[in-house]
Write a protein that holds these residues in place. Sequence first.
Motif, PDB file in Angstrom:
ATOM      1  N   PHE A  86       7.640   3.594   6.629  1.00  0.00           N
ATOM      2  CA  PHE A  86       6.127   3.652   6.386  1.00  0.00           C
ATOM      3  C   PHE A  86       5.800   2.217   5.904  1.00  0.00           C
ATOM      4  O   PHE A  86       4.593   1.937   6.028  1.00  0.00           O
ATOM      5  CB  PHE A  86       5.675   4.665   5.377  1.00  0.00           C
ATOM      6  CG  PHE A  86       5.891   6.117   5.654  1.00  0.00           C
ATOM      7  CD1 PHE A  86       5.197   6.671   6.314  1.00  0.00           C
ATOM      8  CD2 PHE A  86       7.286   6.642   5.336  1.00  0.00           C
ATOM      9  CE1 PHE A  86       5.145   8.003   6.797  1.00  0.00           C
ATOM     10  CE2 PHE A  86       7.183   8.041   6.016  1.00  0.00           C
ATOM     11  CZ  PHE A  86       6.239   8.671   6.293  1.00  0.00           C
ATOM     12  N   LYS A 137       2.669  -1.281  10.682  1.00  0.00           N
ATOM     13  CA  LYS A 137       2.643  -0.732   9.304  1.00  0.00           C
ATOM     14  C   LYS A 137       2.668  -1.754   8.283  1.00  0.00           C
ATOM     15  O   LYS A 137       2.564  -2.866   8.566  1.00  0.00           O
ATOM     16  CB  LYS A 137       4.480  -0.230   9.394  1.00  0.00           C
ATOM     17  CG  LYS A 137       4.208   0.801  10.314  1.00  0.00           C
ATOM     18  CD  LYS A 137       5.829   1.359  10.290  1.00  0.00           C
ATOM     19  CE  LYS A 137       5.933   2.863  11.354  1.00  0.00           C
ATOM     20  NZ  LYS A 137       7.242   3.500  11.405  1.00  0.00           N
ATOM     21  N   SER A 238       5.371   8.770   2.063  1.00  0.00           N
ATOM     22  CA  SER A 238       4.407   8.584   3.130  1.00  0.00           C
ATOM     23  C   SER A 238       3.400   7.749   3.015  1.00  0.00           C
ATOM     24  O   SER A 238       2.171   8.231   3.405  1.00  0.00           O
ATOM     25  CB  SER A 238       4.248  10.122   3.536  1.00  0.00           C
ATOM     26  OG  SER A 238       5.142  10.905   3.608  1.00  0.00           O
ATOM     27  N   SER A 240       0.257   5.328   3.102  1.00  0.00           N
ATOM     28  CA  SER A 240      -0.821   4.701   4.126  1.00  0.00           C
ATOM     29  C   SER A 240      -0.892   3.107   3.722  1.00  0.00           C
ATOM     30  O   SER A 240      -0.284   2.693   2.586  1.00  0.00           O
ATOM     31  CB  SER A 240      -1.989   5.171   4.124  1.00  0.00           C
ATOM     32  OG  SER A 240      -2.642   4.926   2.775  1.00  0.00           O
ATOM     33  N   LYS A 241      -1.553   2.254   4.486  1.00  0.00           N
ATOM     34  CA  LYS A 241      -1.666   1.112   4.085  1.00  0.00           C
ATOM     35  C   LYS A 241      -2.707   0.675   2.775  1.00  0.00           C
ATOM     36  O   LYS A 241      -2.498  -0.082   1.816  1.00  0.00           O
ATOM     37  CB  LYS A 241      -2.545   0.120   5.082  1.00  0.00           C
ATOM     38  CG  LYS A 241      -2.718  -1.189   4.929  1.00  0.00           C
ATOM     39  CD  LYS A 241      -3.653  -1.855   6.036  1.00  0.00           C
ATOM     40  CE  LYS A 241      -3.780  -3.280   5.711  1.00  0.00           C
ATOM     41  NZ  LYS A 241      -4.907  -4.059   7.011  1.00  0.00           N
ATOM     42  N   GLU A 242      -3.477   1.796   2.590  1.00  0.00           N
ATOM     43  CA  GLU A 242      -4.366   1.866   1.519  1.00  0.00           C
ATOM     44  C   GLU A 242      -3.627   2.046   0.299  1.00  0.00           C
ATOM     45  O   GLU A 242      -3.777   1.666  -1.082  1.00  0.00           O
ATOM     46  CB  GLU A 242      -5.507   3.157   1.783  1.00  0.00           C
ATOM     47  CG  GLU A 242      -6.710   2.643   2.609  1.00  0.00           C
ATOM     48  CD  GLU A 242      -6.175   2.566   4.084  1.00  0.00           C
ATOM     49  OE1 GLU A 242      -6.691   1.846   4.695  1.00  0.00           O
ATOM     50  OE2 GLU A 242      -5.206   3.357   4.397  1.00  0.00           O
TER      51      GLU A 242
END
Length: 390
Positions: A86, A137, A238, A240-242
């Motif tokens: 991720f 990613k 998992s 996210s970029k945030e």
Amino acid sequence: MGLPAVAPVLRRRLPRLKPFNRLQVIVEHLSMSKTTASSSEVLLEKKGCAGVITMNRPKALNALNISMIRQMYPQLKKWEKDPDTFLIIIKGAGDKAFCAGGDIKAIAEAGRAGEGMPQYFFREEYALNNAIGTCPKPYVALIDGITMGGGVGVSVHGHFRVATEKTVFAMPETAIGLFPDVGGGYFLPRLSGKLGYFLAMTGFRLKGKDVHKAGIATHFIEAEKMAALEKDLTELKSPSKENVADILDSYHKKCQVDQEKEFVLGEHMDKINSLFSANSMEEIVQNLKKDGSPFALKQLETITKMSPTSLKMTLRQLREGASLSLQDVFTMEYRLSQACMRGHDFYEGVRAVIIDKDQSPKWKPAVLEEVTDEYLDSCFKSLGSGDLKL
């Protein structure tokens, strides 16, 4: 492209990060190590949700060689497609450097011998830099310690760059007949005002919090918190970029180091923006002379030691790069790299600064006025089928 490994006496000084002058920074950045490589020189590991790249040449300040590049690129592309990876983290082994550059002495030797390394090293290095710049990613560079040349190329184009009080950033290529490559033509003109032009021409060294204040690092934390940050990032589920940004932001906000410190160039930014806004190197030199302030005269003294050809090439590189895509910048920089390999100053710079260490290169041409527009045009000219394709 950047450059490594260092005279032992300088190396001993690095952990204390005592001030050293720009010429020493350049020697630090350009001195060479052995060019042989093994798989242990870059570690590629899966840790939790993350792919982790460790440049593992601490005695050579984690300098990049071709073998490392050839291991990093395919693994990066593999992790891009892996549904269980991720984010990607890149760091340097040891406590002195993230990455001090690339194997420039070997390139100079190969170029003199008419061998192919000057073509394929730059081609493959820029392809890796571009892969980082286009990685979908989250890409987190932990730029703890010396980060120059090739180390900038494998960090600055990613989503996140985390600096510490030990970070030392510089792009001093004009001192050896090169130019600030690895995408310098893209990120430098996009810094505030003319800061990038100033850094490119002078090789000025930024340290610690100043790397963040300059807009090069996205976050700043204590060096002793790096291991904890990496652990928190790899243990995300998992993400996210945030999610990654939230973790980085939390560490950044809690950092107490140099909280009140003013940007080292803050009081000079008006001068930098004015003096370095000229359309030619000759005008920049005249601006510095005319200004006459201690700051301006210090920059003038530094610039007069640099390769006139490199200075003019760099100014045009940044002016053109300001409106180009990252990929077009790499295509331009590949052309420039090959022009440097065909020229005089690169080999003379390596001789003077790295091999003989007399630190007084004999540039040809020796003055700015003798570097013609026609010659510069030839440096930027398409290589046809030999152009870099990304």
